[in-house]
Design a protein around this motif. Structure first.
Motif, PDB file in Angstrom:
ATOM      1  N   THR A 174      76.208  99.341  15.308  1.00  0.00           N
ATOM      2  CA  THR A 174      75.787  98.861  14.147  1.00  0.00           C
ATOM      3  C   THR A 174      75.829  97.245  14.290  1.00  0.00           C
ATOM      4  OG1 THR A 174      76.905 100.513  12.936  1.00  0.00           O
ATOM      5  CG2 THR A 174      76.587  98.569  11.581  1.00  0.00           C
ATOM      6  N   ALA A 175      76.913  96.558  15.137  1.00  0.00           N
ATOM      7  CA  ALA A 175      76.848  95.341  15.198  1.00  0.00           C
ATOM      8  C   ALA A 175      75.534  94.713  15.943  1.00  0.00           C
ATOM      9  CB  ALA A 175      78.084  94.882  15.947  1.00  0.00           C
ATOM     10  N   GLU A 176      75.270  95.452  16.770  1.00  0.00           N
ATOM     11  CA  GLU A 176      73.976  94.984  17.663  1.00  0.00           C
ATOM     12  C   GLU A 176      72.820  95.123  16.703  1.00  0.00           C
ATOM     13  OE1 GLU A 176      71.745  93.588  20.791  1.00  0.00           O
ATOM     14  OE2 GLU A 176      73.872  93.769  20.473  1.00  0.00           O
ATOM     15  N   ARG A 177      72.793  96.238  16.121  1.00  0.00           N
ATOM     16  CA  ARG A 177      71.593  96.280  15.018  1.00  0.00           C
ATOM     17  C   ARG A 177      71.444  95.028  14.026  1.00  0.00           C
ATOM     18  NH1 ARG A 177      68.876 101.680  14.158  1.00  0.00           N
ATOM     19  NH2 ARG A 177      69.800 102.981  15.874  1.00  0.00           N
ATOM     20  N   LEU A 178      72.587  94.731  13.494  1.00  0.00           N
ATOM     21  CA  LEU A 178      72.681  93.583  12.798  1.00  0.00           C
ATOM     22  C   LEU A 178      72.374  92.654  13.430  1.00  0.00           C
ATOM     23  CD1 LEU A 178      75.928  94.816  10.694  1.00  0.00           C
ATOM     24  CD2 LEU A 178      73.590  94.705   9.763  1.00  0.00           C
ATOM     25  N   GLU A 242      74.477  99.390   9.025  1.00  0.00           N
ATOM     26  CA  GLU A 242      75.379  99.142   7.836  1.00  0.00           C
ATOM     27  C   GLU A 242      74.922  98.222   7.024  1.00  0.00           C
ATOM     28  OE1 GLU A 242      77.468 102.745   8.454  1.00  0.00           O
ATOM     29  OE2 GLU A 242      77.592 101.431   6.602  1.00  0.00           O
ATOM     30  N   ARG A 243      74.944  97.976   5.731  1.00  0.00           N
ATOM     31  CA  ARG A 243      74.836  96.778   4.987  1.00  0.00           C
ATOM     32  C   ARG A 243      75.933  96.397   3.965  1.00  0.00           C
ATOM     33  NH1 ARG A 243      69.203  96.398   4.722  1.00  0.00           N
ATOM     34  NH2 ARG A 243      68.352  98.470   5.102  1.00  0.00           N
ATOM     35  N   ASP A 244      77.220  96.782   4.582  1.00  0.00           N
ATOM     36  CA  ASP A 244      78.329  96.523   3.673  1.00  0.00           C
ATOM     37  C   ASP A 244      79.174  95.243   4.568  1.00  0.00           C
ATOM     38  OD1 ASP A 244      80.746  99.163   4.872  1.00  0.00           O
ATOM     39  OD2 ASP A 244      78.890  97.907   6.002  1.00  0.00           O
ATOM     40  N   VAL A 245      78.304  94.239   4.873  1.00  0.00           N
ATOM     41  CA  VAL A 245      78.816  93.192   5.714  1.00  0.00           C
ATOM     42  C   VAL A 245      78.531  91.950   4.922  1.00  0.00           C
ATOM     43  CG1 VAL A 245      79.058  94.297   7.946  1.00  0.00           C
ATOM     44  CG2 VAL A 245      76.850  93.157   7.259  1.00  0.00           C
TER      45      VAL A 245
END
Length: 391
Positions: A174-178, A242-245
């Motif tokens: 998820t971090a890599e995708r963001l 994920e979009r909750d960041v």
């Protein structure tokens, strides 16, 4: 594998031999000594327990039962010595039962616990006398419950560790995708900035300098087509992130790094103690921004791994511009797989994510002659056709 099984079964045969010796000397030694001997003899089943827990449990139950049955009647011994010997004998089987509960399926564990319970209490009920019956039964029950609880705790700890590892991998993905999304934002912002500048130039000179206005429109068309092509290949996969960041900070309208900056990256790597030999083959031509950026990031991550883990003073980067694909390879002559850590490291996860988003292929692993190799093949889209001005 066959040799390992043979060694395990040899340990089982030695265990049965030791049980036979204990039963043979039973009339001449105290019951406690027999129990301790049975408890020590179960160590011969270690190899069999790890590979075939059910046969190991069967042998342990058989051996413990043989020791209890072979012990002289409690009429000739004190009550304390009698029940201690029986408890220690079945404790060996309880140790195997705890390992089985920790590592086997739950249905198999339930069956094993049930069989062990029936065997132990049947033997105790037949061969214990008087008050020793309740004492032996209570001790056997407590020992079995303790071994099962220890096995369950071990199972839960292992499952929890696996769940934590899976969560770490998911968070890394998820971090890599963001991170890719933020870099894509930079790419789009840069392209929109160019389009805005060219549109402003075209609107100012369209009356006085039509040729300059046409060039500005061509630049706008080429930039917008290239940007839309990159968005089409990337945004479908990024929707799952994920979009909750918290929102990232606004990035400046500066060009994203690409393969043209590899020499500068090589110079920075040389300052870190690793000399980088950059080789370029094929016709060097402009690449789509997302492919150019991803190839640069992959080379950057590979060189970072070389500096941190390879333990070598030089490596080679090869960039081949083909007609249909871009080939990038980073090779070193360091410590190989042990130097680059686990195959599930977060750096390699980031590489796989980038390559998967672009529909490419990633190959990583130790080289036959020593060292480590990272190779990437990224498909290139067809060149954007710019319409020729009608005469």
């Amino acid at each position: 594998m066959t040799r390992t099984k043979a060694v395990a079964w040899a340990g089982g045969a030695c265990y049965l031999l030791m049980v036979g010796l204990l039963v043979g000397v039973a009339p001449r030694v105290p019951g406690t000594v027999l129990g301790v001997g049975a408890l020590l003899a179960v160590s011969l089943l270690v190899g069999l327990v790890r590979r075939m827990p059910l046969p190991a449990l069967a042998l342990a139950l058989f051996g413990s039962t043989a020791v209890v049955v072979g012990t002289p009647s409690s009429l000739h011994r004190s009550l304390a010595v009698s029940y201690q010997g029986q408890f220690l004998s079945f404790l060996a089987a309880d140790l195997v039962l705890g390992f089985l509960v920790a590592h086997c399926a739950r249905r198999v564990s339930i069956v094993a616990v049930s069989v062990s319970f029936v065997v132990q209490f049947l033997v105790i009920g037949l061969f214990a006398q008087g008050d020793s019956l309740s004492v032996n039964g209570l001790i056997a029950l407590l020992a079995m419950v303790a071994s099962c609880i220890a096995g369950l705790l071990r199972r839960e700890r292992r499952e929890h560790a696996v769940a934590l590892r899976a969560q770490e991998v998911a968070e890394a993905v998820t971090a890599e995708r963001l991170r890719i999304a933020r870099e894509l934002h930079d790419m789009v912002a840069h392209s929109i900035g160019i389009i805005a500048i060219q549109a402003g130039v075209g609107s100012r000179v369209i009356q006085t300098q039509p040729a300059e206005a046409r060039e500005a429109l061509r630049a706008i068309e080429a930039t917008s087509r290239e940007t839309l092509s990159g968005l089409r290949r990337t945004l479908v996969s990024l929707r799952q992130a994920e979009r909750d960041v918290t929102a990232p900070k606004q990035s400046p309208l500066a060009p994203a790094p690409g393969l043209a900056d590899i020499e500068r990256l090589a110079a920075a790597t040389a300052d870190a103690g690793v000399r980088v030999d950059v080789r370029r083959t094929g016709a060097d031509r402009p690449l789509p921004a997302d492919i150019d950026l991803s190839a640069y990031r992959i080379v950057q991550e590979a060189l970072t791994n070389v500096v941190r883990h390879a333990g070598t003073g030089r490596c080679r980067v090869t960039i081949d511009h083909g007609d249909e694909e871009l080939f990038v390879e980073v090779v070193d002559e360091g410590r190989g797989a042990t130097g680059h850590g686990s195959a599930h490291g977060f750096g390699l996860i980031g590489m796989r994510e980038r390559v998967a988003l672009l529909g490419g292929r990633l190959s990583t692993g130790p080289r036959p002659g020593g060292g480590y190799r990272v190779a990437v093949r990224l498909p290139l889209p067809a060149p954007v056709a710019v319409p020729v001005e009608a005469r």
